[in-house]
Design a protein around this motif. Structure first.
Motif, PDB file in Angstrom:
ATOM      1  N   PRO A 222       0.860  -1.192  -0.017  1.00 13.33           N
ATOM      2  CA  PRO A 222       0.128  -0.096  -0.180  1.00 13.33           C
ATOM      3  C   PRO A 222       0.821   1.374  -0.032  1.00 13.33           C
ATOM      4  N   ASP A 223       2.180   1.113   0.355  1.00 10.56           N
ATOM      5  CA  ASP A 223       3.076   2.276   0.316  1.00 10.56           C
ATOM      6  C   ASP A 223       3.642   2.582  -0.940  1.00 10.56           C
ATOM      7  N   VAL A 224       3.192   1.970  -2.030  1.00  7.07           N
ATOM      8  CA  VAL A 224       3.959   2.129  -3.050  1.00  7.07           C
ATOM      9  C   VAL A 224       2.787   2.645  -4.015  1.00  7.07           C
ATOM     10  N   LYS A 225       3.313   3.708  -4.799  1.00  4.25           N
ATOM     11  CA  LYS A 225       2.006   4.463  -6.013  1.00  4.25           C
ATOM     12  C   LYS A 225       2.228   3.669  -7.036  1.00  4.25           C
ATOM     13  N   THR A 226       1.179   3.489  -7.631  1.00  4.90           N
ATOM     14  CA  THR A 226       1.173   2.647  -8.767  1.00  4.90           C
ATOM     15  C   THR A 226       0.419   3.547  -9.988  1.00  4.90           C
ATOM     16  N   ALA A 227       0.801   3.061 -11.302  1.00  3.30           N
ATOM     17  CA  ALA A 227       0.325   3.569 -12.092  1.00  3.30           C
ATOM     18  C   ALA A 227       0.147   2.713 -13.350  1.00  3.30           C
ATOM     19  N   THR A 228      -0.675   2.510 -14.567  1.00  2.63           N
ATOM     20  CA  THR A 228      -0.136   1.648 -15.597  1.00  2.63           C
ATOM     21  C   THR A 228      -0.576   2.528 -16.843  1.00  2.63           C
ATOM     22  N   ILE A 229       0.399   2.109 -17.934  1.00  2.00           N
ATOM     23  CA  ILE A 229       0.336   3.127 -18.990  1.00  2.00           C
ATOM     24  C   ILE A 229       0.517   2.048 -20.423  1.00  2.00           C
ATOM     25  N   ASP A 230       0.197   2.571 -21.306  1.00  2.00           N
ATOM     26  CA  ASP A 230       0.322   1.568 -22.636  1.00  2.00           C
ATOM     27  C   ASP A 230       1.762   1.889 -23.227  1.00  2.00           C
ATOM     28  N   VAL A 231       2.331   1.108 -23.720  1.00  2.00           N
ATOM     29  CA  VAL A 231       3.974   0.922 -24.041  1.00  2.00           C
ATOM     30  C   VAL A 231       3.977   2.354 -25.070  1.00  2.00           C
ATOM     31  N   ASP A 232       3.099   2.762 -25.865  1.00  2.00           N
ATOM     32  CA  ASP A 232       3.651   3.701 -26.966  1.00  2.00           C
ATOM     33  C   ASP A 232       3.705   5.088 -26.055  1.00  2.00           C
ATOM     34  N   ALA A 233       2.769   5.238 -25.226  1.00  2.00           N
ATOM     35  CA  ALA A 233       2.431   6.425 -24.230  1.00  2.00           C
ATOM     36  C   ALA A 233       3.821   6.512 -23.429  1.00  2.00           C
ATOM     37  N   ALA A 234       4.173   5.392 -22.813  1.00  2.00           N
ATOM     38  CA  ALA A 234       5.478   5.287 -22.258  1.00  2.00           C
ATOM     39  C   ALA A 234       6.549   5.861 -22.718  1.00  2.00           C
ATOM     40  N   ILE A 235       6.730   5.265 -24.193  1.00  2.00           N
ATOM     41  CA  ILE A 235       8.089   5.850 -24.862  1.00  2.00           C
ATOM     42  C   ILE A 235       7.829   7.306 -24.914  1.00  2.00           C
ATOM     43  N   ALA A 236       6.734   7.741 -25.432  1.00  2.00           N
ATOM     44  CA  ALA A 236       6.601   9.169 -25.360  1.00  2.00           C
ATOM     45  C   ALA A 236       6.949  10.009 -24.332  1.00  2.00           C
ATOM     46  N   TRP A 237       6.427   9.409 -22.969  1.00  2.00           N
ATOM     47  CA  TRP A 237       6.686  10.314 -21.913  1.00  2.00           C
ATOM     48  C   TRP A 237       8.011  10.054 -21.388  1.00  2.00           C
ATOM     49  N   LEU A 238       8.615   9.163 -21.556  1.00  2.00           N
ATOM     50  CA  LEU A 238       9.948   8.820 -21.315  1.00  2.00           C
ATOM     51  C   LEU A 238      10.967   9.913 -21.880  1.00  2.00           C
ATOM     52  N   VAL A 239      10.511  10.274 -23.140  1.00  2.00           N
ATOM     53  CA  VAL A 239      11.506  11.358 -23.810  1.00  2.00           C
ATOM     54  C   VAL A 239      10.987  12.679 -23.212  1.00  2.00           C
ATOM     55  N   ARG A 240       9.575  12.895 -22.989  1.00  2.00           N
ATOM     56  CA  ARG A 240       8.902  14.290 -22.750  1.00  2.00           C
ATOM     57  C   ARG A 240       9.318  14.651 -21.237  1.00  2.00           C
ATOM     58  N   THR A 241       9.010  13.498 -20.292  1.00  2.00           N
ATOM     59  CA  THR A 241       8.924  13.912 -19.012  1.00  2.00           C
ATOM     60  C   THR A 241       9.489  12.555 -18.118  1.00  2.00           C
ATOM     61  N   PRO A 242      10.938  12.305 -18.413  1.00  2.00           N
ATOM     62  CA  PRO A 242      11.238  11.203 -17.783  1.00  2.00           C
ATOM     63  C   PRO A 242      11.243  11.232 -16.328  1.00  2.00           C
ATOM     64  N   GLU A 243      10.992  12.438 -15.697  1.00  2.00           N
ATOM     65  CA  GLU A 243      11.010  12.677 -14.184  1.00  2.00           C
ATOM     66  C   GLU A 243       9.508  12.091 -13.598  1.00  2.00           C
ATOM     67  N   TRP A 244       8.884  11.895 -14.533  1.00  2.00           N
ATOM     68  CA  TRP A 244       7.678  10.997 -13.951  1.00  2.00           C
ATOM     69  C   TRP A 244       8.026   9.757 -13.628  1.00  2.00           C
ATOM     70  N   PHE A 245       8.949   8.994 -14.050  1.00  2.00           N
ATOM     71  CA  PHE A 245       9.223   7.697 -13.802  1.00  2.00           C
ATOM     72  C   PHE A 245      10.036   7.060 -12.654  1.00  2.00           C
ATOM     73  N   ASP A 246       9.861   6.383 -11.877  1.00  2.00           N
ATOM     74  CA  ASP A 246      10.794   5.820 -10.756  1.00  2.00           C
ATOM     75  C   ASP A 246      11.009   4.366 -11.283  1.00  2.00           C
ATOM     76  N   VAL A 247      10.299   3.460 -10.853  1.00  2.00           N
ATOM     77  CA  VAL A 247      10.454   1.953 -11.327  1.00  2.00           C
ATOM     78  C   VAL A 247       9.191   1.635 -12.340  1.00  2.00           C
ATOM     79  N   ILE A 248       9.866   1.029 -13.510  1.00  2.00           N
ATOM     80  CA  ILE A 248       9.177   0.661 -14.578  1.00  2.00           C
ATOM     81  C   ILE A 248       9.026  -1.049 -14.455  1.00  2.00           C
ATOM     82  N   VAL A 249       7.863  -1.592 -14.659  1.00  2.00           N
ATOM     83  CA  VAL A 249       7.847  -3.036 -14.743  1.00  2.00           C
ATOM     84  C   VAL A 249       6.998  -3.415 -16.034  1.00  2.00           C
ATOM     85  N   THR A 250       7.733  -4.335 -16.772  1.00  2.00           N
ATOM     86  CA  THR A 250       7.000  -4.658 -18.167  1.00  2.00           C
ATOM     87  C   THR A 250       7.328  -6.164 -18.595  1.00  2.00           C
ATOM     88  N   THR A 251       6.734  -6.377 -19.480  1.00  2.00           N
ATOM     89  CA  THR A 251       6.960  -7.550 -20.467  1.00  2.00           C
ATOM     90  C   THR A 251       8.244  -7.894 -21.109  1.00  2.00           C
TER      91      THR A 251
END
Ligand code: IPM
Ligand code: MN
Length: 360
Positions: free
Chosen positions: A208-237
């Protein structure tokens, strides 16, 4: 006494590992741990000489080690994918190295290709499942080579496989200051990814102490370049992770600076720089050993040598911020050995203060 398997491999692999092993040796002297190296000849030359990629008896020997360090694999003389599937893929499956971890961390602002972004904005970790999806190798051909040919590559996910990598990701998110975990998938299109979504919610209830979000991969790629500061740990396939990680390595400054760990926590795990064997660079002494050195850092952390790992991390930061070392102007490429020596110097200068800090 750690039992460490070393696979120098092909191309620039042996050169970069040589530097990384010197750094390991210095760290062991300064931080009081001991290890024994078992060298393995695996790679293209060994295959061409013996016809063998990895024997069952080698595997048995490897199972008894504490960690494996790999330089690089790949050789244009061999059939495409032979080493990737027959050696690396086999190690992943046989040793059940189910989580692949890649830190994406900018050590020096001038290395980040994003304008105005640096160490503050780009500090994340990408984890991918490492044995299922297309990496399980299920699929094949029908009527191969004919106009009616059919090719399939199955994307398989097991509840158990997904859950264990998610748990690892939640633990990692919990251990980092921001406590944030993002699941990246393509569940909007691929129904099977719904398994990830459900498991994510269910495992998440234990954290419960971990904040979670889910996002589609295409959006993730875009946001990684635009606002990398949004991300802390990413888990994926596995497949999506493979692509995200390639982007991640560029955000931190390029393949020469990135390291990877394929883990079976508590068992023998594999640590490597993410770059390939770069046959054209082999023997020129100009390959960057920082990725290999950071692979050693990840290995030390996994073995529980936290102080040594932190010392190495800070040594790399110091070297990459030294303007006399990192000069990106054309023709100013540093030599493999020079990088290694600078890191050694930085460790010698700072290890006492790390030990003091660890004691107090
Ligand atoms: C990586 C590489 C490997 C992988 C290849 C070489 C099989 O691309 O480490 O990301 O995808 O596992
Ligand atoms: Mn890859």
């Amino acid at each position: 006494m750690y039992r460490l398997g070393v696979i120098p491999g092909d191309g620039i692999g042996p050169e970069v590992l040589e530097q990384a092993l010197e750094v390991l040796e210095e760290a062991s002297r300064r931080h009081g741990f001991a290890y024994r190296v078992h060298r393995f000849p695996f790679g293209a030359d060994h295959y061409l000489e013996t016809g063998e990629l990895l024997s069952d008896s080698d595997l048995e020997e490897i199972r008894n080690l504490d960690a494996l360090l790999l330089g690089a694999l790949g050789d244009p003389r061999l059939e495409r994918g032979l080493l990737e599937r027959g050696l690396l893929g086999r190690l992943h499956r046989e040793l059940d190295l189910y989580v692949n971890v890649r830190p994406v961390k900018v050590y020096s602002e001038r290395l980040c290709p994003l304008r105005g972004r640096g160490a503050h904005e780009v500090d994340l970790v990408i984890l991918r499942e490492n044995t299922e999806d297309a990496y399980a190798g299920l699929g094949g051909f029908l009527r191969k080579g004919t106009p009616e040919e059919v090719a399939t590559a199955e994307s398989v996910f097991t509840r158990r496989g997904v859950e264990r990598v998610l748990r690892h990701a939640f633990e990692m998110a919990r251990s980092r200051p921001r406590h944030q975990l993002t699941l990246v998938d393509k569940s909007s299109l691929i129904p099977a990814h719904d398994l990830w979504q459900r498991a994510f919610v269910e495992v998440g209830r234990e954290y419960p102490d971990v904040k979670t979000a889910t996002i589609d991969v295409d959006a993730a790629i875009a946001w990684l370049v635009r606002t990398p500061e949004w991300f802390d740990v990413i888990v994926t396939t596995p497949m999506l992770g493979d692509v995200l990680m390639a982007l991640g390595s560029q955000l931190q400054g390029g393949v020469g600076l990135a390291a990877s760990a394929s883990l079976n926590p508590g068992q023998v795990s594999l640590f490597e720089p993410i770059h390939g064997s770069a046959p054209k660079l082999a023997g020129t002494g100009s390959a960057n050993p920082i990725g290999a050195i950071l692979a050693v850092r990840m290995m030390l952390e996994e073995l529980g040598e936290e102080t040594a790992a932190a010392c190495l991390d800070s040594a790399v930061r110091q070297v990459l911020n030294d303007p006399t070392v990192f000069d990106s102007s054309p023709g100013a490429a540093r030599r493999t050995r020079e990088y290694g020596e600078r890191v050694l110097q930085a460790i010698r200068q700072s290890s006492d203060s790390f030990q003091e800090a660890a004691r107090s």
